[in-house]
Design a protein around this motif. Structure first.
Motif, PDB file in Angstrom:
ATOM      1  N   ARG A 132      69.010  14.085  22.041  1.00 47.95           N
ATOM      2  CA  ARG A 132      67.881  14.490  21.861  1.00 47.95           C
ATOM      3  C   ARG A 132      66.256  14.146  22.419  1.00 47.95           C
ATOM      4  NH1 ARG A 132      67.736  15.394  14.760  1.00 47.95           N
ATOM      5  NH2 ARG A 132      69.128  17.120  15.884  1.00 47.95           N
ATOM      6  N   PHE A 133      65.066  14.445  22.768  1.00 47.71           N
ATOM      7  CA  PHE A 133      63.795  13.824  23.347  1.00 47.71           C
ATOM      8  C   PHE A 133      62.945  13.914  21.721  1.00 47.71           C
ATOM      9  CE2 PHE A 133      66.011  15.167  27.187  1.00 47.71           C
ATOM     10  CZ  PHE A 133      66.683  13.724  27.892  1.00 47.71           C
ATOM     11  N   ASN A 134      62.746  13.007  21.587  1.00 50.83           N
ATOM     12  CA  ASN A 134      61.729  12.901  20.005  1.00 50.83           C
ATOM     13  C   ASN A 134      60.235  12.868  20.733  1.00 50.83           C
ATOM     14  OD1 ASN A 134      59.976  12.064  18.081  1.00 50.83           O
ATOM     15  ND2 ASN A 134      62.114  12.672  16.984  1.00 50.83           N
ATOM     16  N   ARG A 135      58.448  13.350  20.811  1.00 50.24           N
ATOM     17  CA  ARG A 135      58.076  13.818  21.795  1.00 50.24           C
ATOM     18  C   ARG A 135      57.333  12.142  20.016  1.00 50.24           C
ATOM     19  NH1 ARG A 135      53.853  16.491  20.694  1.00 50.24           N
ATOM     20  NH2 ARG A 135      53.317  15.427  22.910  1.00 50.24           N
ATOM     21  N   ILE A 136      57.741  12.416  19.068  1.00 53.45           N
ATOM     22  CA  ILE A 136      56.754  12.013  18.073  1.00 53.45           C
ATOM     23  C   ILE A 136      57.495   9.927  18.210  1.00 53.45           C
ATOM     24  CG2 ILE A 136      56.474  11.460  15.602  1.00 53.45           C
ATOM     25  CD1 ILE A 136      55.295  13.857  17.223  1.00 53.45           C
ATOM     26  N   THR A 137      58.477   9.821  17.885  1.00 50.90           N
ATOM     27  CA  THR A 137      58.675   8.515  18.190  1.00 50.90           C
ATOM     28  C   THR A 137      58.902   7.628  19.439  1.00 50.90           C
ATOM     29  OG1 THR A 137      61.104   8.718  17.660  1.00 50.90           O
ATOM     30  CG2 THR A 137      60.209   8.896  15.895  1.00 50.90           C
ATOM     31  N   ARG A 138      58.786   8.824  20.495  1.00 48.15           N
ATOM     32  CA  ARG A 138      58.931   8.696  21.957  1.00 48.15           C
ATOM     33  C   ARG A 138      60.068   8.059  21.617  1.00 48.15           C
ATOM     34  NH1 ARG A 138      54.561   9.873  25.139  1.00 48.15           N
ATOM     35  NH2 ARG A 138      54.999   7.512  27.243  1.00 48.15           N
ATOM     36  N   LYS A 139      61.224   7.913  22.212  1.00 47.58           N
ATOM     37  CA  LYS A 139      62.789   7.423  21.758  1.00 47.58           C
ATOM     38  C   LYS A 139      64.200   9.395  22.385  1.00 47.58           C
ATOM     39  CE  LYS A 139      61.800   4.007  18.444  1.00 47.58           C
ATOM     40  NZ  LYS A 139      61.925   3.469  19.262  1.00 47.58           N
ATOM     41  N   VAL A 140      65.071   8.326  22.736  1.00 47.30           N
ATOM     42  CA  VAL A 140      66.025   9.489  23.403  1.00 47.30           C
ATOM     43  C   VAL A 140      67.262   8.981  22.327  1.00 47.30           C
ATOM     44  CG1 VAL A 140      67.090  10.861  24.943  1.00 47.30           C
ATOM     45  CG2 VAL A 140      64.566   9.702  25.120  1.00 47.30           C
ATOM     46  N   TYR A 141      67.570   9.835  21.147  1.00 50.30           N
ATOM     47  CA  TYR A 141      68.560   9.876  20.489  1.00 50.30           C
ATOM     48  C   TYR A 141      70.007  10.648  21.202  1.00 50.30           C
ATOM     49  CZ  TYR A 141      64.759   9.382  17.278  1.00 50.30           C
ATOM     50  OH  TYR A 141      64.315   8.689  16.569  1.00 50.30           O
ATOM     51  N   VAL A 142      71.101  10.170  22.091  1.00 51.89           N
ATOM     52  CA  VAL A 142      72.378  10.298  22.435  1.00 51.89           C
ATOM     53  C   VAL A 142      73.365   9.774  21.579  1.00 51.89           C
ATOM     54  CG1 VAL A 142      73.567  10.087  24.211  1.00 51.89           C
ATOM     55  CG2 VAL A 142      71.121  10.098  24.460  1.00 51.89           C
ATOM     56  N   LEU A 143      74.673  11.006  21.488  1.00 43.70           N
ATOM     57  CA  LEU A 143      75.524  11.069  21.185  1.00 43.70           C
ATOM     58  C   LEU A 143      76.545  11.111  21.949  1.00 43.70           C
ATOM     59  CD1 LEU A 143      74.735  13.709  17.671  1.00 43.70           C
ATOM     60  CD2 LEU A 143      74.397  11.291  17.873  1.00 43.70           C
ATOM     61  N   ARG A 144      77.592   9.757  22.049  1.00 42.93           N
ATOM     62  CA  ARG A 144      78.294  10.118  23.172  1.00 42.93           C
ATOM     63  C   ARG A 144      80.267   9.334  22.453  1.00 42.93           C
ATOM     64  NH1 ARG A 144      75.269   7.105  27.280  1.00 42.93           N
ATOM     65  NH2 ARG A 144      75.521   5.326  25.929  1.00 42.93           N
ATOM     66  N   THR A 192      86.022  17.171  17.687  1.00 49.54           N
ATOM     67  CA  THR A 192      84.718  17.837  16.444  1.00 49.54           C
ATOM     68  C   THR A 192      82.773  17.172  17.104  1.00 49.54           C
ATOM     69  OG1 THR A 192      84.613  14.988  15.806  1.00 49.54           O
ATOM     70  CG2 THR A 192      86.335  15.806  14.664  1.00 49.54           C
ATOM     71  N   TRP A 193      82.339  18.317  15.675  1.00 53.85           N
ATOM     72  CA  TRP A 193      81.484  18.292  15.923  1.00 53.85           C
ATOM     73  C   TRP A 193      80.636  16.878  15.584  1.00 53.85           C
ATOM     74  CZ3 TRP A 193      78.795  20.708  19.640  1.00 53.85           C
ATOM     75  CH2 TRP A 193      77.693  21.039  19.440  1.00 53.85           C
ATOM     76  N   PRO A 194      79.975  16.468  16.632  1.00 55.46           N
ATOM     77  CA  PRO A 194      79.332  15.621  16.290  1.00 55.46           C
ATOM     78  C   PRO A 194      77.613  15.687  15.525  1.00 55.46           C
ATOM     79  CG  PRO A 194      78.684  16.255  18.513  1.00 55.46           C
ATOM     80  CD  PRO A 194      79.577  17.105  18.101  1.00 55.46           C
ATOM     81  N   ARG A 195      77.634  14.649  14.393  1.00 53.45           N
ATOM     82  CA  ARG A 195      76.166  15.172  14.057  1.00 53.45           C
ATOM     83  C   ARG A 195      75.552  13.473  14.144  1.00 53.45           C
ATOM     84  NH1 ARG A 195      75.670  19.229   9.828  1.00 53.45           N
ATOM     85  NH2 ARG A 195      73.956  18.276   9.586  1.00 53.45           N
ATOM     86  N   PHE A 196      74.222  13.383  14.051  1.00 50.39           N
ATOM     87  CA  PHE A 196      73.308  12.889  13.776  1.00 50.39           C
ATOM     88  C   PHE A 196      73.515  11.567  12.603  1.00 50.39           C
ATOM     89  CE2 PHE A 196      71.292  15.099  17.173  1.00 50.39           C
ATOM     90  CZ  PHE A 196      70.658  13.991  17.788  1.00 50.39           C
ATOM     91  N   PRO A 197      73.278  10.356  12.945  1.00 53.35           N
ATOM     92  CA  PRO A 197      73.643   9.080  11.327  1.00 53.35           C
ATOM     93  C   PRO A 197      72.503   9.896  10.915  1.00 53.35           C
ATOM     94  CG  PRO A 197      74.373   8.396  13.460  1.00 53.35           C
ATOM     95  CD  PRO A 197      73.197   9.600  13.700  1.00 53.35           C
ATOM     96  N   PRO A 198      72.951   9.620   9.194  1.00 53.31           N
ATOM     97  CA  PRO A 198      71.104  10.086   8.646  1.00 53.31           C
ATOM     98  C   PRO A 198      69.941   9.237   8.778  1.00 53.31           C
ATOM     99  CG  PRO A 198      73.232  10.311   7.302  1.00 53.31           C
ATOM    100  CD  PRO A 198      73.742   9.107   9.008  1.00 53.31           C
ATOM    101  N   GLU A 199      70.152   8.371   9.030  1.00 54.36           N
ATOM    102  CA  GLU A 199      69.536   6.678   9.051  1.00 54.36           C
ATOM    103  C   GLU A 199      68.444   8.283  10.730  1.00 54.36           C
ATOM    104  OE1 GLU A 199      72.781   4.965  10.655  1.00 54.36           O
ATOM    105  OE2 GLU A 199      72.686   6.122   9.434  1.00 54.36           O
ATOM    106  N   GLU A 233      68.257  10.880  11.744  1.00 45.24           N
ATOM    107  CA  GLU A 233      68.166  12.473  11.098  1.00 45.24           C
ATOM    108  C   GLU A 233      66.278  12.281  10.386  1.00 45.24           C
ATOM    109  OE1 GLU A 233      70.493  14.054   8.464  1.00 45.24           O
ATOM    110  OE2 GLU A 233      72.272  14.401   9.976  1.00 45.24           O
ATOM    111  N   SER A 234      66.316  11.460   9.695  1.00 40.91           N
ATOM    112  CA  SER A 234      64.806  11.104   9.009  1.00 40.91           C
ATOM    113  C   SER A 234      64.145  11.153  10.495  1.00 40.91           C
ATOM    114  CB  SER A 234      64.885   9.881   8.071  1.00 40.91           C
ATOM    115  OG  SER A 234      65.237   8.955   8.827  1.00 40.91           O
ATOM    116  N   ASP A 235      64.493  10.480  11.680  1.00 37.48           N
ATOM    117  CA  ASP A 235      63.014  10.379  12.810  1.00 37.48           C
ATOM    118  C   ASP A 235      62.729  11.377  12.724  1.00 37.48           C
ATOM    119  OD1 ASP A 235      63.704   7.635  12.193  1.00 37.48           O
ATOM    120  OD2 ASP A 235      64.432   7.144  14.390  1.00 37.48           O
ATOM    121  N   SER A 236      62.832  12.961  12.780  1.00 38.93           N
ATOM    122  CA  SER A 236      62.553  13.982  13.588  1.00 38.93           C
ATOM    123  C   SER A 236      61.388  14.562  12.451  1.00 38.93           C
ATOM    124  CB  SER A 236      64.079  14.833  13.588  1.00 38.93           C
ATOM    125  OG  SER A 236      64.439  15.233  12.272  1.00 38.93           O
ATOM    126  N   GLY A 237      61.894  14.179  11.058  1.00 38.17           N
ATOM    127  CA  GLY A 237      61.059  15.077  10.364  1.00 38.17           C
ATOM    128  C   GLY A 237      60.525  16.825  10.588  1.00 38.17           C
TER     129      GLY A 237
END
Length: 385
Positions: free
Chosen positions: A168-180, A320-327, A329-333
């Motif tokens: 996930r490429f987040n423009r607002i936080t300028r971070k890239v979130y990776v699940l693996r 199993t399907w990977p889901r973003f940690p709750p903390e 998820e809030s980064d995206s808004g």
């Protein structure tokens, strides 16, 4: 101990990530060789790579909106090969081990012999010798074969793990979130400004260069000079059969999205080669389903034959399907594609939910306003609340 080499093309879900993580744990030299790091340009986020326009491969995006662009990782379209490989590797190896147990071990422990799946009371001494002298070496070889298949060739990355990777490429936080998976580096957040793009998985003079399936790699240099264990890499987007020819314009799409964001509702018909505006509403063909796919959903996206679908499902049923940690998820808004497909621009997921009757009238009207026909929109507006 010798094991089969990891296949050059990614034929299991996290084959590329697993190979790089193993190399990185071994040495910086092996890790750099795995990425072809020293034999190609490294493009910074503010450095165009020389292609006139951009490119996003079909069936590569889970979601796109004004906040984030979420892409898959390579290997999903090839994963059925891991399933079919089990028929010709795992089953014969397990059969040999079972025969050794039935002839050599079970008689010693219980005084009975197992011949295939039949239990006999009489235990000829010749059968026990046969089990230890002939079947035991074959069983040991089968164990090495299983180890080489699942670990050396990376087939473990297709079973009992995440069904797919998420980047996930987040423009607002300028971070890239990776699940693996954990053995592939684990879930991690990368600083966008620290990444560089690599287009070529192998050198041009590699003997198998023409047969190796490529992918876009985003490399994170060491956070401290000389600390090669702090290096990392993201394998973003699907398998690229044309290698650098697809990786470079795909990088431009990601880079422009992060730096400028969507600037136009839709790409016009027959755009010029140097068209460089990110659309707000991508067509359906660029999206992939965000969730555990059924055989129907897999067939809808990949158009495989019955054999490919069957063996792919054999692999996926253990995952199993990977889901973003709750903390995170809030980064995206924006919410998550699985929960709010219309609001997050998860078009394929929204299509599936609509077909399953899981979409509210309000969401269906909003969805069809941008991705449906006038007839479908009119029909949805007549729908009772």
């Amino acid at each position: 101990m010798l094991t089969p080499q990891r296949p050059e093309s990614d034929i299991s879900m996290f084959n590329a990530e697993d190979g790089y993580s193993r190399a990185r744990r071994s040495s910086a030299t092996k890790a750099h060789r795995e990425l072809n790091l020293d034999a190609q340009p490294q493009y910074r986020i503010d450095e165009p790579c020389g292609v006139p326009g951009f490119y996003l491969p079909p069936r590569s995006a889970y979601a796109q909106n004004n906040t984030y662009l979420e892409l898959c990782n390579p290997g999903w379209d090839m994963q059925w090969r891991a399933g079919i490989g089990n028929v010709f590797v795992v089953l014969p190896a397990l059969f040999v081990i079972w025969c050794w147990y039935g002839f050599a071990v079970h008689p010693v422990l219980f005084g009975r012999i197992i011949i295939f799946f039949m239990v006999g009371e009489n235990v000829p001494i010749e059968a026990i010798w046969f089990g230890w002298l002939l079947l035991f070496p074959l069983a040991v070889g089968s164990l090495f074969l299983l180890y080489g298949w699942f670990y050396g060739m990376g087939m473990r990355t297709s079973f009992f793990t995440f069904a797919r990777g998420r980047v996930r490429f987040n423009r607002i936080t300028r971070k890239v979130y990776v699940l693996r998976p954990a053995y592939c580096g684990g879930n991690k957040i990368f600083e966008w400004d620290n990444l560089v793009a690599l287009m070529r998985r192998v050198p041009d003079d590699h003997p198998m260069a023409s047969k190796i399936i490529g992918s876009l790699v985003l490399y994170q240099p060491p956070t401290d000079p000389g600390d090669w264990l702090s290096e990392d890499a993201i394998f973003a987007g699907p398998s690229l059969y044309l290698g650098e020819l697809q990786a470079a314009p795909m990088w431009e799409y990601i880079r422009l999205y992060m730096e400028e964001g969507p600037t136009i509702d839709a790409v016009p018909q027959n755009p010029p080669d140097d068209f460089r505006q990110i659309p707000r509403f991508l067509p359906e063909r660029y999206f992939t389903y965000c969730g555990m796919p059924s055989a129907w959903q897999y067939g809808l996206e990949q158009r495989p034959g019955m054999m490919e679908t069957t063996f792919h499902m054999m692999s996926q049923v253990t995952c199993t399907w990977p889901r973003f940690p709750p903390e995170w998820e809030s980064d995206s808004g924006m919410g998550e594609p699985e929960d709010r497909p219309v609001q997050t621009g998860a078009v394929m997921t929204a299509l599936v939910y609509r077909a399953q009757g899981r979409m509210s009238k309000q969401d269906e009207v909003a969805f069809l306003t941008h991705w449906g026909t006038e007839e479908a929109l009119a029909e949805a507006m007549k729908r009772p609340d």
